[in-house]
Design an enzyme around this catalytic site. Structure first.
Site, mmCIF file in Angstrom:
data_model
loop_
_atom_site.group_PDB
_atom_site.id
_atom_site.type_symbol
_atom_site.label_atom_id
_atom_site.label_comp_id
_atom_site.label_asym_id
_atom_site.label_seq_id
_atom_site.Cartn_x
_atom_site.Cartn_y
_atom_site.Cartn_z
ATOM 1 N N PRO A 29 -8.919 -1.644 6.682
ATOM 2 C CA PRO A 29 -8.770 -0.720 7.497
ATOM 3 C C PRO A 29 -7.569 -0.920 8.541
ATOM 4 O O PRO A 29 -7.350 -2.140 9.138
ATOM 5 C CB PRO A 29 -10.018 -0.592 8.493
ATOM 6 C CG PRO A 29 -10.965 -1.326 7.323
ATOM 7 C CD PRO A 29 -10.241 -2.208 6.572
ATOM 8 N N TYR A 180 -14.246 -4.833 20.386
ATOM 9 C CA TYR A 180 -15.266 -3.286 20.298
ATOM 10 C C TYR A 180 -16.646 -3.732 20.385
ATOM 11 O O TYR A 180 -17.020 -4.980 20.406
ATOM 12 C CB TYR A 180 -15.126 -2.541 18.973
ATOM 13 C CG TYR A 180 -13.392 -2.300 18.896
ATOM 14 C CD1 TYR A 180 -12.796 -1.594 19.951
ATOM 15 C CD2 TYR A 180 -12.451 -2.384 17.902
ATOM 16 C CE1 TYR A 180 -11.388 -1.208 20.097
ATOM 17 C CE2 TYR A 180 -11.284 -1.896 17.703
ATOM 18 C CZ TYR A 180 -10.784 -1.535 18.976
ATOM 19 O OH TYR A 180 -9.358 -1.062 19.024
ATOM 20 N N ARG A 228 -16.659 -6.225 9.513
ATOM 21 C CA ARG A 228 -15.573 -6.779 9.850
ATOM 22 C C ARG A 228 -15.784 -7.492 11.229
ATOM 23 O O ARG A 228 -16.300 -7.033 12.108
ATOM 24 C CB ARG A 228 -14.571 -5.527 10.084
ATOM 25 C CG ARG A 228 -13.109 -6.065 10.413
ATOM 26 C CD ARG A 228 -12.035 -4.663 10.406
ATOM 27 N NE ARG A 228 -10.880 -5.182 9.540
ATOM 28 C CZ ARG A 228 -9.789 -4.424 9.564
ATOM 29 N NH1 ARG A 228 -9.555 -3.485 10.544
ATOM 30 N NH2 ARG A 228 -8.641 -4.905 9.162
ATOM 31 N N ARG A 302 -0.219 -10.981 6.219
ATOM 32 C CA ARG A 302 0.984 -10.355 5.867
ATOM 33 C C ARG A 302 1.498 -10.897 4.361
ATOM 34 O O ARG A 302 2.652 -11.335 4.323
ATOM 35 C CB ARG A 302 2.106 -10.415 6.903
ATOM 36 C CG ARG A 302 3.067 -9.299 7.068
ATOM 37 C CD ARG A 302 3.927 -9.339 8.258
ATOM 38 N NE ARG A 302 4.087 -10.477 8.665
ATOM 39 C CZ ARG A 302 5.021 -11.746 8.119
ATOM 40 N NH1 ARG A 302 5.720 -11.377 7.219
ATOM 41 N NH2 ARG A 302 5.054 -12.994 8.885
ATOM 42 N N ALA A 324 -2.531 -4.751 5.201
ATOM 43 C CA ALA A 324 -2.383 -3.536 5.854
ATOM 44 C C ALA A 324 -0.802 -3.270 5.895
ATOM 45 O O ALA A 324 -0.190 -2.375 5.158
ATOM 46 C CB ALA A 324 -2.929 -3.871 7.273
ATOM 47 N N ARG A 325 -0.071 -4.073 6.616
ATOM 48 C CA ARG A 325 1.422 -4.013 6.693
ATOM 49 C C ARG A 325 2.152 -4.089 5.245
ATOM 50 O O ARG A 325 2.806 -3.397 5.051
ATOM 51 C CB ARG A 325 2.052 -4.865 7.915
ATOM 52 C CG ARG A 325 1.898 -4.775 9.072
ATOM 53 C CD ARG A 325 2.299 -5.478 10.020
ATOM 54 N NE ARG A 325 1.494 -6.840 10.134
ATOM 55 C CZ ARG A 325 1.576 -7.997 10.673
ATOM 56 N NH1 ARG A 325 2.829 -8.067 11.352
ATOM 57 N NH2 ARG A 325 0.908 -9.035 10.546
ATOM 58 N N CYS A 348 7.490 -6.182 3.246
ATOM 59 C CA CYS A 348 7.056 -6.218 4.890
ATOM 60 C C CYS A 348 7.986 -7.088 5.561
ATOM 61 O O CYS A 348 7.973 -8.244 5.146
ATOM 62 C CB CYS A 348 5.737 -6.399 5.198
ATOM 63 S SG CYS A 348 5.318 -6.343 6.953
ATOM 64 N N CYS A 366 7.879 3.320 9.354
ATOM 65 C CA CYS A 366 8.003 1.966 8.767
ATOM 66 C C CYS A 366 9.482 1.572 8.685
ATOM 67 O O CYS A 366 10.209 2.519 7.884
ATOM 68 C CB CYS A 366 6.986 1.886 7.458
ATOM 69 S SG CYS A 366 7.489 0.020 6.454
ATOM 70 N N MET A 466 38.083 0.842 5.942
ATOM 71 C CA MET A 466 38.728 2.264 5.561
ATOM 72 C C MET A 466 39.197 2.734 6.796
ATOM 73 O O MET A 466 38.489 2.999 7.492
ATOM 74 C CB MET A 466 37.619 3.080 5.048
ATOM 75 C CG MET A 466 37.032 2.290 3.686
ATOM 76 S SD MET A 466 36.621 3.405 2.327
ATOM 77 C CE MET A 466 38.108 4.155 1.508
HETATM 78 FE FE1 SF4 Z 1 6.163 -4.276 8.029
HETATM 79 FE FE2 SF4 Z 1 7.129 -1.682 7.810
HETATM 80 FE FE3 SF4 Z 1 5.419 -2.659 9.789
HETATM 81 FE FE4 SF4 Z 1 7.742 -3.392 9.891
HETATM 82 S S1 SF4 Z 1 7.217 -1.353 10.025
HETATM 83 S S2 SF4 Z 1 5.809 -4.685 10.100
HETATM 84 S S3 SF4 Z 1 8.133 -3.505 7.610
HETATM 85 S S4 SF4 Z 1 4.879 -2.426 7.461
#
Ligand code: SF4
Length: 604
Positions: A29, A180, A228, A302, A324-325, A348, A366, A466
């Site tokens: 989640p 929570y 969790r 991560r 998640a990320r 990520c 993102c 250029m």
């Molecule tokens: Fe990762 Fe995207 Fe979040 Fe940055 S915005 S931490 S790249 S999931």
């Protein structure tokens, strides 16, 4: 390409109570900013991850009752039967790709201020949670729950569980973490009760156990029940009978749920920016869980490296790889590993722009995956781009924006040329990723450059400055200018409007430092940008041995870094590095090696 057999273990099914996850990729989640008011947006966002191979895909926090209202932060709800339909869309989207759907049943207790519903916040003992934290700050104080309130809470969870099953969810979470309500019962600091729900650890675990039982009974064992739970604070507390209070608590809970989802306590550490935490940074806190329970355990860190994931499983740290990320940055991460395309993973970078979306109260965005949150509204897909463009394009500038523009145009079918003035592609990130902690940000370039180099319809021209005439003479059908921006030398006025300039000997912008200038002796870093640059420069200069005073117009260093979970660790970093911090002040002038400061509010 075939899958590397080294990664076969990641694709084994895992039994979670009455359900079977098809593989070990588990999108835990996480907040998306997508409430029941945007059910199709949410369904498309979550469904995309199932399409990309995640074996389990969950919602974010889903409130079980109006007494848990997180506004102005967005949260989903399962308050009554009218909410079922919105969630069913997501479950269908996830099931369409063979994945399990999970819902995080949530009651915020004292951490939810109920600004919209105006219910009294609930708590074990009336102790506020993070009452001085930006966004949670309030003058309200929570109500102490009586026995009737506890019975209500259990019933709300059971009712929400029944609705969740009707919507199609396979895994139902009880959420005893991150401050929570059920977690407030676990922690003695917040639970000062003298009844059966307070006092010793067994009593403090009672509510969590009763919630798990209620959720299981509500669905008569047809759905899996996950717990969790946060570990950070409990691990720091001694126990008379176990290695820590976390070990003691988990000893009581070990047989109750079908799955444990283990995490840290505070968002800034649970979802820490790469600037301060490496891949797998939770391990030291959560690894003991597998020694306590025989139930499957999922956790995050991560994870983007399949070798790290395999190591987590083989070393007995986790059974399921939580994401998640990484699942936002690349919904197709599992599919790419499965197809032997690890090199194509859009990793990520740990910048936490996604978290800032939740703090902003909007749909997730993102840095690495621009399609995130636009799967339904614009029909964007992270991997499939319509081949709908013809002709040629010249992209001037090989930094992040130029490379992304080039990639999208090339995927759409254009003949694309990228002209970069410098020897290397990467633009601002060539230097910025050398600042303390920002190395992983270069993944933005690595991914795009790697893709472009493999495309037959792309030509890359380094060392190709250029002029306007050069660009016209090139003869492309379209020209994209992506040459970036520069830092200003403006000072901050009393109303936070840029006012006046500072220039002359001893004055530098980040661009000057990027080009090789380096101050000597004591330095003031004046920050009224308030994101990462000012604090990263202070860190870099301090690392070079210069005495640094960081002057910011805001009340904290890296004030906007609250949005990206950076701020607390920036302050810790300043203390470690001996950086002097002056807040709510602005530089009025600088001449002859002397800076004059004024307070932002008093002017003195
Ligand atoms: Fe990762 Fe995207 Fe979040 Fe940055 S915005 S931490 S790249 S999931």
């Amino acid at each position: 390409m075939p899958r590397n057999p080294r990664y076969d273990i990641l694709f084994q099914p895992v039994q979670i109570g009455p359900k079977t996850a098809p593989n070990r990729f588990f999108q835990v989640p996480h907040a998306s900013g997508m409430t029941n008011a945007a059910p199709r947006v949410r369904a498309a966002f979550r469904g995309m991850k199932a399409e990309g191979g995640w074996g389990v895909v969950c919602t974010g926090a889903c409130s079980v009752h109006p007494s848990s209202d997180d506004s102005p932060f967005p949260n989903a709800t399962l308050w009554d039967d009218a909410d079922i339909k919105a969630h069913a869309l997501m479950c269908d989207a996830v099931h369409d790709h063979g994945a399990l759907a999970g819902v995080e049943l949530w009651h915020g207790g004292a951490a939810a201020m109920n600004r919209t519903t105006r219910y009294a916040p609930l708590s074990p003992s009336g102790v506020p949670w993070m009452a001085t934290h930006v966004g949670f700050m309030t003058s309200a104080r929570p109500k102490v729950m009586d026995a009737g309130d506890i019975r209500d809470l259990i019933r709300w969870h059971a009712d929400a569980a029944r609705r969740a099953e009707q919507a199609g969810f396979d895994i139902l979470y009880v959420y005893s973490g991150m401050g929570y309500l059920p977690y407030q019962f676990l922690l003695s600091d917040y639970n000062r009760r003298t009844d059966a729900y307070g006092g010793n650890v067994q009593n403090r675990c009672r509510l969590t156990l009763e919630l798990i039982d209620a959720v299981r009974e509500a669905t008569q064992g047809r759905c899996a029940v996950a717990l969790r739970v946060s570990m950070q604070e409990l691990r720091a507390r001694p126990s008379d009978v176990a290695e820590s209070e976390a070990h003691e608590v988990m000893g009581h809970l070990k047989d109750a749920p079908d799955l444990f989802d283990v995490k840290m306590d505070y968002s800034a550490f649970d979802c820490s920016p790469s600037r301060f935490s490496a891949e797998g940074s939770h391990e030291a806190t959560v690894a003991f869980m597998k020694t306590v329970t025989g139930k499957p355990v999922v956790g995050v860190g991560r994870f983007t490296s399949p070798d790290t994931m395999v190591s987590m499983i083989k070393r007995g740290v986790l059974d399921l790889i939580g994401g998640a990320r990484p699942s936002i940055a690349d919904p197709f991460l599992p599919a790419k590993i499965n197809e032997g395309r690890e090199a194509e993973i859009r990793e990520c970078i740990g910048c936490n722009l996604c978290i800032s979306s939740w703090h902003d109260g909007v749909w997730v965005r993102c840095t690495q995956n621009p399609t995130a949150g636009e799967e339904w509204r614009r029909g964007w897909h992270p991997e499939k781009v319509a081949k709908d463009a013809k002709g040629s394009a010249l992209v001037i500038g090989g930094g992040p924006a130029g490379l992304e523009a080039a990639l999208v145009l090339a995927r759409r079918g254009m003949q694309v040329s990228v002209a970069e003035a410098g020897r290397d592609f990467g633009g601002r990130l060539l230097w910025e990723s050398s600042l303390p902690g920002l190395r992983q940000w270069f993944r933005v370039i690595d991914y795009r450059l790697g893709q472009l180099q493999a495309m037959a319809n792309v030509r890359l021209f380094p060392e190709s400055p250029m002029t306007a005439q050069d660009a016209l003479d090139f003869g492309a059908d379209h020209i994209v200018v992506a040459t970036g921006a520069d830092w200003d030398r403006a000072l901050c006025g009393p109303n936070e409007i840029p006012e006046g300039r500072v220039d002359g000997p001893g004055v530098y912008t980040p661009t000057d430092l990027e080009r090789g200038a380096m101050p000597q002796g004591p330095v003031i870093v004046h920050d009224f940008d308030n994101y990462y640059m000012g604090s990263a420069l202070s860190e870099m200069l301090a690392d070079r041995g210069l005495p640094v005073t960081h002057v910011t117009t805001a009340g904290t260093a890296a004030a906007w870094g609250f949005m990206t979970n950076e701020q607390p660790q920036v302050h810790q970093s300043f203390v470690r590095r001996g950086i002097v911090l002056r807040t709510s002040e602005r530089v009025v002038s600088f001449a002859g090696g002397t800076a004059r400061l004024a307070h932002m509010l008093s002017g003195v």
